[in-house]
Design an enzyme around this catalytic site. Structure first.
Site, PDB file in Angstrom:
ATOM      1  N   PHE A   1      -7.589  20.335 -25.728  1.00  0.00           N
ATOM      2  CA  PHE A   1      -7.901  18.913 -25.746  1.00  0.00           C
ATOM      3  C   PHE A   1      -9.149  18.732 -24.885  1.00  0.00           C
ATOM      4  CE2 PHE A   1      -7.905  14.502 -24.458  1.00  0.00           C
ATOM      5  CZ  PHE A   1      -7.980  13.941 -25.716  1.00  0.00           C
ATOM      6  N   THR A   2      -9.980  17.770 -25.245  1.00  0.00           N
ATOM      7  CA  THR A   2     -11.312  17.629 -24.643  1.00  0.00           C
ATOM      8  C   THR A   2     -11.281  17.597 -23.110  1.00  0.00           C
ATOM      9  OG1 THR A   2     -11.092  15.255 -24.976  1.00  0.00           O
ATOM     10  CG2 THR A   2     -12.320  16.479 -26.666  1.00  0.00           C
TER      11      THR A   2
ATOM     12  N   TYR B   1       0.840  -1.205   0.000  1.00  0.00           N
ATOM     13  CA  TYR B   1       0.000   0.000   0.000  1.00  0.00           C
ATOM     14  C   TYR B   1       0.872   1.252   0.000  1.00  0.00           C
ATOM     15  CZ  TYR B   1      -3.801   3.190   0.919  1.00  0.00           C
ATOM     16  OH  TYR B   1      -4.705   4.206   0.810  1.00  0.00           O
TER      17      TYR B   1
ATOM     18  N   ASP C   1       1.788  19.228 -21.634  1.00  0.00           N
ATOM     19  CA  ASP C   1       1.037  17.975 -21.775  1.00  0.00           C
ATOM     20  C   ASP C   1       2.006  17.023 -22.469  1.00  0.00           C
ATOM     21  OD1 ASP C   1      -0.423  15.792 -22.564  1.00  0.00           O
ATOM     22  OD2 ASP C   1      -2.281  16.917 -22.772  1.00  0.00           O
TER      23      ASP C   1
ATOM     24  N   LYS D   1      -0.057   6.485 -23.852  1.00  0.00           N
ATOM     25  CA  LYS D   1       0.376   6.699 -25.236  1.00  0.00           C
ATOM     26  C   LYS D   1       1.877   6.405 -25.343  1.00  0.00           C
ATOM     27  CE  LYS D   1      -3.625   9.238 -25.093  1.00  0.00           C
ATOM     28  NZ  LYS D   1      -4.467   9.370 -23.900  1.00  0.00           N
TER      29      LYS D   1
ATOM     30  N   ARG E   1     -13.265  13.720 -34.718  1.00  0.00           N
ATOM     31  CA  ARG E   1     -12.620  14.818 -34.005  1.00  0.00           C
ATOM     32  C   ARG E   1     -13.042  16.113 -34.708  1.00  0.00           C
ATOM     33  NH1 ARG E   1     -10.213  13.085 -29.017  1.00  0.00           N
ATOM     34  NH2 ARG E   1     -12.458  13.167 -28.858  1.00  0.00           N
TER      35      ARG E   1
ATOM     36  N   PHE F   1     -19.123  13.437 -27.119  1.00  0.00           N
ATOM     37  CA  PHE F   1     -18.714  12.497 -28.165  1.00  0.00           C
ATOM     38  C   PHE F   1     -18.630  11.061 -27.673  1.00  0.00           C
ATOM     39  CE2 PHE F   1     -14.411  12.179 -26.509  1.00  0.00           C
ATOM     40  CZ  PHE F   1     -14.286  13.386 -25.816  1.00  0.00           C
TER      41      PHE F   1
HETATM   42  O1  PLI Z   1      -7.143   9.511 -21.615  1.00  0.00           O
HETATM   43  P1  PLI Z   1      -6.343  10.032 -20.458  1.00  0.00           P
HETATM   44  O2  PLI Z   1      -7.166  10.450 -19.327  1.00  0.00           O
HETATM   45  O3  PLI Z   1      -5.224   9.117 -20.050  1.00  0.00           O
HETATM   46  O4  PLI Z   1      -5.555  11.342 -20.980  1.00  0.00           O
HETATM   47  C1  PLI Z   1      -6.205  12.477 -21.427  1.00  0.00           C
HETATM   48  C2  PLI Z   1      -5.406  13.124 -22.520  1.00  0.00           C
HETATM   49  C3  PLI Z   1      -4.699  14.244 -22.235  1.00  0.00           C
HETATM   50  N1  PLI Z   1      -3.974  14.882 -23.202  1.00  0.00           N
HETATM   51  C4  PLI Z   1      -3.910  14.419 -24.462  1.00  0.00           C
HETATM   52  C5  PLI Z   1      -3.104  15.159 -25.454  1.00  0.00           C
HETATM   53  C6  PLI Z   1      -4.602  13.284 -24.813  1.00  0.00           C
HETATM   54  O5  PLI Z   1      -4.508  12.829 -26.065  1.00  0.00           O
HETATM   55  C7  PLI Z   1      -5.387  12.592 -23.831  1.00  0.00           C
HETATM   56  C8  PLI Z   1      -6.175  11.473 -24.157  1.00  0.00           C
HETATM   57  N2  PLI Z   1      -6.338  11.093 -25.387  1.00  0.00           N
HETATM   58  C9  PLI Z   1      -7.128  10.141 -25.850  1.00  0.00           C
HETATM   59  C10 PLI Z   1      -7.974   9.277 -25.000  1.00  0.00           C
HETATM   60  C11 PLI Z   1      -7.136   9.927 -27.279  1.00  0.00           C
HETATM   61  O6  PLI Z   1      -7.820   9.004 -27.760  1.00  0.00           O
HETATM   62  O7  PLI Z   1      -6.430  10.668 -27.978  1.00  0.00           O
END
Ligand code: PLI
Length: 467
Positions: free
Chosen positions: A123-124, A71, A214, A257, A382, A449
């Site tokens: 970004f969303t 933990y 970011d 990513k 998008r 979306f």
């Molecule tokens: O999906 P998260 O919560 O791990 O991260 C959000 C996020 C933040 N910044 C950027 C540049 C992104 O591309 C992003 C998430 N992107 C997604 C889910 C995508 O499909 O591009």
């Protein structure tokens, strides 16, 4: 057509199902013409996202077996801390379950109601957390970013004159930080240049404003700098990543990513006071500061993934060039899409693909649905649906970019999968006139979306009132 052969061999396989067009027509209707609502088992090639869809290496799977599920004080936390310090150079970090959790904590700590947050395109999830903290996002990206046909090599750059104008208008006290994204997702995966980030650093030093990166796709961005920016051809990806981060005060990161893992993220910074405040928040929303939102084995896989993303330059070259290959195939067929090609995805220009549809008929949403029906390939809208409504006027934002994203998961699909997707889209382009527009039958209030449902607009039927 040139391509870089895969720098790996396959040790484990996952079968995927071939479906018929009839199956897919049924599936997309059931999903309300929203590719987010399709079942993954009904998809042949999944180009929805590069987020959490990477194939992990044998070394990452081995590292998972060494997860220390304590933990408090897990050894995997300390290994991840060391890796983040070595690769990105930030002093402190808190782990989160994914990127948006880091955005939440950062926004709550840094933004005060009435603040303005300038950034290189929204970004969303990032914008939503800024708004929830009482801030207003202001787009200060270069104009070229809004033009899908502009060949400017660094369409992710910030226009410092726009930033200056904002400061003159609202005052520097209302600007908590600059939100600076590498390989700007909504612009088509477009990179920033070192020259831009250096200039931004000098500008922000003058006004004492933080730059929060970011850091989600910085490794991909580093490849573009190596390829395109004078003086960087002989610098390693690892050196360029470290240099980018060195000009910033901290970052949010979706590790799903570049980080080559299926779940994970973090918030990192150099300032101790900010770190102490972040630790106090992470324990409320995610978990104790030495695991945040991740298990020990997840942190182990991430530390290894971060190292693999920069250990040698072959991986990232293959990764970005695989995306480029898909783009080149579409260029060869005259299909309109965003250029230069981004690192993680090719973005079809749905306005130019479907000129017979108005943006209120959601051309990108309609095109993504039709690509699925024709090919079994899942893509993502998008455009006007993702952009949502202006909170003040209630109108759709109608962004300049109305795009369909064909996103390439890392180390997952082979050359022939990419060719299959390209062939299918080229075939659909020949029949594009038959593609119908869409209207909402269900519209969620935020991040619509993800869960929105649509129906096709039949010729001459009146556009329905909003639900
Ligand atoms: O999906 P998260 O919560 O791990 O991260 C959000 C996020 C933040 N910044 C950027 C540049 C992104 O591309 C992003 C998430 N992107 C997604 C889910 C995508 O499909 O591009």
């Amino acid at each position: 057509m040139k391509y870089i052969p895969e720098p790996f061999k396959i040790k484990t396989v996952e079968p995927i199902k071939m479906t018929t067009k009839e199956d897919r027509i049924r599936a997309i209707k059931e999903a309300g013409y929203n590719t987010f609502l399709l079942k993954s088992e009904d998809v042949y090639i999944d180009l929805l996202t590069d987020s959490g869809t990477s194939a992990m290496s044998d070394a990452q799977w081995a590292a998972m077996q060494l997860g220390d599920e304590a933990y408090a004080g897990s050894r995997n936390f300390y290994d991840l801390e060391k890796t983040i310090q070595e690769v990105y150079g930030y002093k402190y970090f808190v782990p989160t379950h994914q990127g948006r959790a880091a955005e939440h904590i950062m926004s709550q700590l840094l933004i005060r109601p009435g603040d303005y947050v300038p950034g290189n395109m929204y970004f969303t999830t990032t914008r939503l957390h800024q708004e929830k903290a009482g801030g207003k996002f202001v787009d200060v990206i270069v104009d070229e970013a809004h033009d899908p046909a502009s060949t400017y090599p660094f369409k992710g750059n910030i226009d410092i004159d726009k930033l200056q104008r904002l400061i003159d208008e609202v005052g520097v006290d209302k600007i908590p930080y600059i939100s600076y994204e590498t390989c700007v997702n909504m612009a088509g995966g477009q990179p920033i240049s070192i020259a831009n980030i250096r200039a931004l650093r000098m500008f922000c030093d003058k006004y004492n404003i933080k730059i929060m990166l970011d850091n989600t796709r910085t490794v991909e961005n580093a490849y573009f700098i190596q390829k395109r920016e004078a003086g960087y051809a002989n610098r390693s990806i690892k050196e360029i990543v470290a240099e980018i981060c060195s000009y910033t005060d901290g970052c949010t990161c979706s590790a799903k990513k570049d980080g080559l893992v299926n779940i994970g993220g973090f918030l990192a910074m150099n300032e101790e006071e900010f770190f102490i405040a972040a630790k106090a928040q992470v324990v409320i929303y995610e978990g104790l500061h030495t695991y945040g939102g991740m298990s020990g084995r997840d942190m182990a896989a991430l530390a290894q993934g971060i190292r693999e993303s920069v250990d040698n330059d072959d991986y990232i070259k293959y990764r970005v060039e695989q995306t480029n290959y898909l783009g080149e195939r579409l260029t060869g067929a005259g299909i309109p899409h965003v250029i230069p090609h981004g690192g993680h995805a090719i973005f079809l220009d749905a306005k130019a693909f479907l000129p017979h549809l108005d943006q209120e008929q959601f051309p990108a949403q309609a095109l993504a649905a039709e690509i699925y029906v024709e090919t079994g390939v899942r893509a993502m809208e998008r455009g006007n649906v993702s952009a949502g409504r202006n909170t003040e006027t209630g109108e759709n934002y109608r962004p300049k970019l109305e795009l369909v994203r064909l996103t390439i998961p890392r180390r997952v699909y082979t050359q022939s999968h990419i060719d299959y997707a390209a062939d299918g889209i080229i075939n659909l382009y020949q029949q594009r006139n038959k593609i119908k527009g869409l209207q909402f039958v269900f519209e969620p209030k935020v991040l619509r979306f993800f869960q929105a449902r649509f129906e096709q607009i039949e010729q001459d039927s009146p556009v329905k009132a909003r639900v």
